[in-house]
Design a protein around this motif. Structure first.
Motif, mmCIF file in Angstrom:
data_model
loop_
_atom_site.group_PDB
_atom_site.id
_atom_site.type_symbol
_atom_site.label_atom_id
_atom_site.label_comp_id
_atom_site.label_asym_id
_atom_site.label_seq_id
_atom_site.Cartn_x
_atom_site.Cartn_y
_atom_site.Cartn_z
ATOM 1 N N ALA A 1 36.073 -80.750 -61.152
ATOM 2 C CA ALA A 1 36.171 -79.794 -60.044
ATOM 3 C C ALA A 1 34.780 -79.424 -59.523
ATOM 4 O O ALA A 1 34.575 -79.273 -58.313
ATOM 5 N N ILE A 2 33.827 -79.301 -60.431
ATOM 6 C CA ILE A 2 32.451 -78.990 -60.010
ATOM 7 C C ILE A 2 31.871 -80.142 -59.208
ATOM 8 O O ILE A 2 31.232 -79.934 -58.172
ATOM 9 N N GLN A 3 32.093 -81.368 -59.665
ATOM 10 C CA GLN A 3 31.593 -82.515 -58.912
ATOM 11 C C GLN A 3 32.202 -82.570 -57.510
ATOM 12 O O GLN A 3 31.506 -82.835 -56.535
ATOM 13 N N LYS A 4 33.483 -82.288 -57.415
ATOM 14 C CA LYS A 4 34.154 -82.294 -56.113
ATOM 15 C C LYS A 4 33.589 -81.216 -55.194
ATOM 16 O O LYS A 4 33.453 -81.410 -53.984
ATOM 17 N N ALA A 5 33.214 -80.080 -55.764
ATOM 18 C CA ALA A 5 32.670 -78.969 -54.973
ATOM 19 C C ALA A 5 31.216 -79.202 -54.570
ATOM 20 O O ALA A 5 30.707 -78.513 -53.678
ATOM 21 N N HIS A 6 30.558 -80.164 -55.217
ATOM 22 C CA HIS A 6 29.141 -80.441 -54.936
ATOM 23 C C HIS A 6 28.972 -81.945 -54.695
ATOM 24 O O HIS A 6 28.348 -82.647 -55.496
ATOM 25 N N PRO A 7 29.524 -82.447 -53.582
ATOM 26 C CA PRO A 7 29.592 -83.900 -53.363
ATOM 27 C C PRO A 7 28.235 -84.567 -53.142
ATOM 28 O O PRO A 7 28.135 -85.789 -53.278
ATOM 29 N N THR B 1 25.684 -84.220 -54.955
ATOM 30 C CA THR B 1 25.026 -84.386 -56.247
ATOM 31 C C THR B 1 25.780 -85.442 -57.048
ATOM 32 O O THR B 1 26.920 -85.799 -56.720
ATOM 33 N N SER B 2 25.132 -85.936 -58.084
ATOM 34 C CA SER B 2 25.778 -86.840 -59.029
ATOM 35 C C SER B 2 25.682 -86.192 -60.409
ATOM 36 O O SER B 2 24.581 -85.846 -60.852
ATOM 37 N N ILE B 3 26.817 -86.006 -61.055
ATOM 38 C CA ILE B 3 26.841 -85.353 -62.360
ATOM 39 C C ILE B 3 27.253 -86.361 -63.419
ATOM 40 O O ILE B 3 28.353 -86.916 -63.382
ATOM 41 N N VAL C 1 23.949 -84.206 -66.971
ATOM 42 C CA VAL C 1 22.764 -84.471 -66.152
ATOM 43 C C VAL C 1 23.156 -84.416 -64.679
ATOM 44 O O VAL C 1 24.044 -85.151 -64.234
ATOM 45 N N VAL C 2 22.493 -83.539 -63.949
ATOM 46 C CA VAL C 2 22.735 -83.389 -62.511
ATOM 47 C C VAL C 2 21.610 -84.083 -61.758
ATOM 48 O O VAL C 2 20.426 -83.900 -62.070
ATOM 49 N N ARG C 3 21.971 -84.878 -60.751
ATOM 50 C CA ARG C 3 20.991 -85.567 -59.923
ATOM 51 C C ARG C 3 21.252 -85.256 -58.451
ATOM 52 O O ARG C 3 22.405 -85.254 -58.019
ATOM 53 N N ALA C 4 20.193 -85.009 -57.709
ATOM 54 C CA ALA C 4 20.323 -84.742 -56.275
ATOM 55 C C ALA C 4 18.959 -84.924 -55.629
ATOM 56 O O ALA C 4 17.921 -84.877 -56.295
ATOM 57 N N ASN D 1 20.311 -77.126 -57.796
ATOM 58 C CA ASN D 1 20.422 -75.828 -58.465
ATOM 59 C C ASN D 1 21.841 -75.278 -58.401
ATOM 60 O O ASN D 1 22.344 -74.697 -59.372
ATOM 61 N N ALA D 2 22.492 -75.448 -57.248
ATOM 62 C CA ALA D 2 23.850 -74.930 -57.100
ATOM 63 C C ALA D 2 24.810 -75.587 -58.086
ATOM 64 O O ALA D 2 25.630 -74.914 -58.733
ATOM 65 N N ALA D 3 24.711 -76.913 -58.218
ATOM 66 C CA ALA D 3 25.586 -77.622 -59.152
ATOM 67 C C ALA D 3 25.248 -77.249 -60.596
ATOM 68 O O ALA D 3 26.142 -77.043 -61.432
ATOM 69 N N ALA D 4 23.948 -77.139 -60.905
ATOM 70 C CA ALA D 4 23.546 -76.774 -62.266
ATOM 71 C C ALA D 4 24.029 -75.368 -62.621
ATOM 72 O O ALA D 4 24.483 -75.117 -63.748
#
Length: 256
Positions: free
Chosen positions: A194-200, A202-204, A220-223, A230-233
């Motif tokens: 759900a977090i990945q979908k909300a932060h498209p 980024t790559s988690i 690991v979050v990549r953007a 920061n938002a995804a993290a």
């Protein structure tokens, strides 16, 4: 801020790679170099010394990515068919390049070795191709459009990579952040999705660990944009705190 996205694929060529006789060292090296240049490696293929297979793979990759890098199959033996295959993919004649012939002839003369027909094969390339200099063993690689054709011998391959790097378009570098998570993937999979979908943008990545007693996960979050990173993290940190609270609430603690 506008991000520049540059993509790449690697096509490694050779029966010896598929049989396991030769352990590839070029893919990892080039992947490291591309990462440092902000170029996204999107695909790696390994194909046999078969022209149809090479042509099919090359035509698919060169239309899909900014750059395609090949390794292997440009030596002096009968199974070195990369030059023929690249020529076929582009519909170009494969011929002995005059400058390559000169370079090789001079090199073998200095070494007092015969410039045999087999060695002359290393001067063959698609008509009009540009050279990739080879400071190790002289025989050049070559460039056609967005395809960079290089030797399979790791020392030569790495030297050729060093020579092409200055001309490659550089992309925006990926930012990364690692977050340790004390829960296994089975506990966080749905929430993380759900977090990945909300932060498209980024790559988690999720990397499970096991210490012999319990499972945990490194996330690991990549953007390319720091605010989006920061938002995804932050969302992942909130997820972990929520799981901590839920777990604490399910344990009533000792009786008074």
């Amino acid at each position: 801020m506008t991000s520049t996205i540059v993509t790449a694929a690697i096509l490694a060529i050779g029966d010896e790679l598929l049989s396991g006789r030769t352990k590839d060292k070029n893919i990892g090296h080039l992947a490291d170099v591309l990462l440092l240049s902000g170029i996204d490696l999107k695909e790696v293929r390994i194909v046999a010394d078969e022209q149809d297979a090479i042509v099919e793979a090359l035509n698919a990759l060169r239309k899909r990515y900014t750059y395609v890098f090949t390794s292997g199959g440009i030596g002096p033996t009968h199974d070195d068919i990369t030059a023929d295959s690249v020529s076929a993919a582009f519909g170009l004649p494969c011929e002995h390049d005059a400058e390559a012939m000169r370079l090789l002839a001079e090199m073998y003369k200095r070494r007092e070795m015969e410039f045999t027909e087999a060695r002359q094969r290393m001067a063959r390339m698609p008509k009009g191709a540009r050279h990739i200099a080879n400071p190790v063993s002289t025989a050049p690689g070559f460039i056609v459009d967005n395809v960079y054709v290089m030797a399979g011998v790791p020392q030569v391959f790495q030297a050729m990579v060093d020579n092409i790097l200055p001309e490659l378009q550089k992309g925006s570098h990926l930012l990364t952040r690692s977050l340790p998570c004390p829960y296994g993937e089975g506990d966080i999979g749905t929430l993380l999705g759900a977090i990945q979908k909300a932060h498209p943008e980024t790559s988690i990545g999720s990397y499970p660990k096991y210490d012999g007693q319990r499972f945990s996960t490194e996330l690991v979050v990549r953007a390319r944009d720091e605010a989006k990173l920061n938002a995804a993290a932050n969302a992942i940190s909130d997820m972990i705190r929520g799981l901590d609270a839920a777990r604490a609430g399910s344990n009533p603690g000792p009786e008074a």
